[in-house]
Design a protein around this motif. Structure first.
Motif, mmCIF file in Angstrom:
data_model
loop_
_atom_site.group_PDB
_atom_site.id
_atom_site.type_symbol
_atom_site.label_atom_id
_atom_site.label_comp_id
_atom_site.label_asym_id
_atom_site.label_seq_id
_atom_site.Cartn_x
_atom_site.Cartn_y
_atom_site.Cartn_z
ATOM 1 N N ALA A 1 -0.208 -21.035 -15.003
ATOM 2 C CA ALA A 1 0.261 -20.920 -16.392
ATOM 3 C C ALA A 1 1.671 -21.475 -16.502
ATOM 4 N N PRO A 2 1.852 -22.609 -17.085
ATOM 5 C CA PRO A 2 0.823 -23.509 -17.614
ATOM 6 C C PRO A 2 0.127 -24.249 -16.475
ATOM 7 N N LEU A 3 -1.084 -24.692 -16.711
ATOM 8 C CA LEU A 3 -1.872 -25.353 -15.684
ATOM 9 C C LEU A 3 -1.221 -26.676 -15.295
ATOM 10 N N ARG A 4 -0.845 -26.805 -14.014
ATOM 11 C CA ARG A 4 -0.188 -28.005 -13.512
ATOM 12 C C ARG A 4 -0.625 -28.270 -12.073
ATOM 13 N N LEU A 5 -0.711 -29.551 -11.716
ATOM 14 C CA LEU A 5 -0.906 -29.942 -10.326
ATOM 15 C C LEU A 5 0.459 -30.280 -9.749
ATOM 16 N N ILE A 6 0.737 -29.837 -8.538
ATOM 17 C CA ILE A 6 1.999 -30.132 -7.871
ATOM 18 C C ILE A 6 1.700 -31.158 -6.785
ATOM 19 N N VAL A 7 2.219 -32.374 -6.976
ATOM 20 C CA VAL A 7 1.948 -33.466 -6.043
ATOM 21 C C VAL A 7 3.247 -33.919 -5.386
ATOM 22 N N GLU A 8 3.113 -34.757 -4.377
ATOM 23 C CA GLU A 8 4.297 -35.251 -3.677
ATOM 24 C C GLU A 8 5.232 -35.991 -4.626
ATOM 25 N N TYR A 9 6.497 -35.996 -4.271
ATOM 26 C CA TYR A 9 7.529 -36.615 -5.102
ATOM 27 C C TYR A 9 7.425 -38.132 -5.048
ATOM 28 N N CYS A 10 7.530 -38.771 -6.199
ATOM 29 C CA CYS A 10 7.542 -40.233 -6.303
ATOM 30 C C CYS A 10 8.909 -40.640 -6.849
ATOM 31 N N PRO A 11 9.782 -41.201 -6.011
ATOM 32 C CA PRO A 11 11.140 -41.498 -6.453
ATOM 33 C C PRO A 11 11.225 -42.457 -7.635
ATOM 34 N N GLY A 12 10.253 -43.339 -7.800
ATOM 35 C CA GLY A 12 10.284 -44.281 -8.909
ATOM 36 C C GLY A 12 9.632 -43.762 -10.176
ATOM 37 N N GLY A 13 9.165 -42.529 -10.151
ATOM 38 C CA GLY A 13 8.466 -41.979 -11.304
ATOM 39 C C GLY A 13 6.990 -42.369 -11.288
ATOM 40 N N ASP A 14 6.320 -42.145 -12.398
ATOM 41 C CA ASP A 14 4.890 -42.429 -12.442
ATOM 42 C C ASP A 14 4.619 -43.880 -12.855
ATOM 43 N N LEU A 15 3.446 -44.353 -12.491
ATOM 44 C CA LEU A 15 3.063 -45.740 -12.735
ATOM 45 C C LEU A 15 3.002 -46.055 -14.228
ATOM 46 N N PHE A 16 2.499 -45.139 -15.036
ATOM 47 C CA PHE A 16 2.391 -45.372 -16.472
ATOM 48 C C PHE A 16 3.746 -45.748 -17.070
ATOM 49 N N HIS A 17 4.758 -44.933 -16.792
ATOM 50 C CA HIS A 17 6.076 -45.188 -17.373
ATOM 51 C C HIS A 17 6.753 -46.412 -16.756
ATOM 52 N N ALA A 18 6.520 -46.663 -15.488
ATOM 53 C CA ALA A 18 7.086 -47.861 -14.856
ATOM 54 C C ALA A 18 6.547 -49.119 -15.526
ATOM 55 N N LEU A 19 5.261 -49.127 -15.850
ATOM 56 C CA LEU A 19 4.671 -50.274 -16.540
ATOM 57 C C LEU A 19 5.152 -50.345 -17.986
ATOM 58 N N LYS A 20 5.157 -49.206 -18.659
ATOM 59 C CA LYS A 20 5.558 -49.155 -20.063
ATOM 60 C C LYS A 20 7.014 -49.580 -20.257
ATOM 61 N N ASP A 21 7.878 -49.168 -19.337
ATOM 62 C CA ASP A 21 9.310 -49.458 -19.449
ATOM 63 C C ASP A 21 9.684 -50.846 -18.932
ATOM 64 N N GLY A 22 8.703 -51.581 -18.423
ATOM 65 C CA GLY A 22 8.967 -52.932 -17.939
ATOM 66 C C GLY A 22 9.671 -52.996 -16.597
ATOM 67 N N ARG A 23 9.594 -51.912 -15.804
ATOM 68 C CA ARG A 23 10.234 -51.911 -14.488
ATOM 69 C C ARG A 23 9.414 -52.642 -13.436
ATOM 70 N N ILE A 24 8.156 -52.900 -13.762
ATOM 71 C CA ILE A 24 7.294 -53.642 -12.833
ATOM 72 C C ILE A 24 7.074 -55.020 -13.426
ATOM 73 N N THR A 25 7.661 -56.000 -12.773
ATOM 74 C CA THR A 25 7.559 -57.370 -13.261
ATOM 75 C C THR A 25 7.035 -58.261 -12.149
ATOM 76 N N GLY A 26 6.563 -59.383 -12.521
ATOM 77 C CA GLY A 26 6.082 -60.350 -11.542
ATOM 78 C C GLY A 26 4.631 -60.126 -11.179
ATOM 79 N N PHE A 27 3.935 -61.227 -11.066
ATOM 80 C CA PHE A 27 2.511 -61.169 -10.769
ATOM 81 C C PHE A 27 2.241 -60.550 -9.406
ATOM 82 N N ALA A 28 3.049 -60.890 -8.403
ATOM 83 C CA ALA A 28 2.808 -60.395 -7.039
ATOM 84 C C ALA A 28 2.874 -58.865 -6.990
#
Length: 70
Positions: free
Chosen positions: A25-52
């Protein structure tokens, strides 16, 4: 839900986040720490660039999905 959490806690693969626990309560999964944040926001914020880099991420996601479906 409990069976799925138990199964997820046993998964070990370099392309899958390690599940450390849950909060009820509230229902949450606790996963390992990702220093760069989550993939969704990294893509949305333009932090991931380049085709490679995008290709590497897509490949890593595919490897994780293949592991889960095997």
């Amino acid at each position: 839900f409990q069976a799925e959490v138990s199964m997820m806690a046993r998964l070990e693969h370099p392309n899958i986040l390690k599940l450390h626990g849950i909060m009820v309560a509230p229902l949450r999964l606790i996963v390992e720490y990702c220093p760069g944040g989550d993939l969704f926001h990294a893509l949305k914020d333009g932090r991931i660039t380049g085709f490679a880099m995008k290709k590497r991420i897509a490949t890593d996601v595919a490897r994780g999905m293949l592991f889960l479906h095997s």
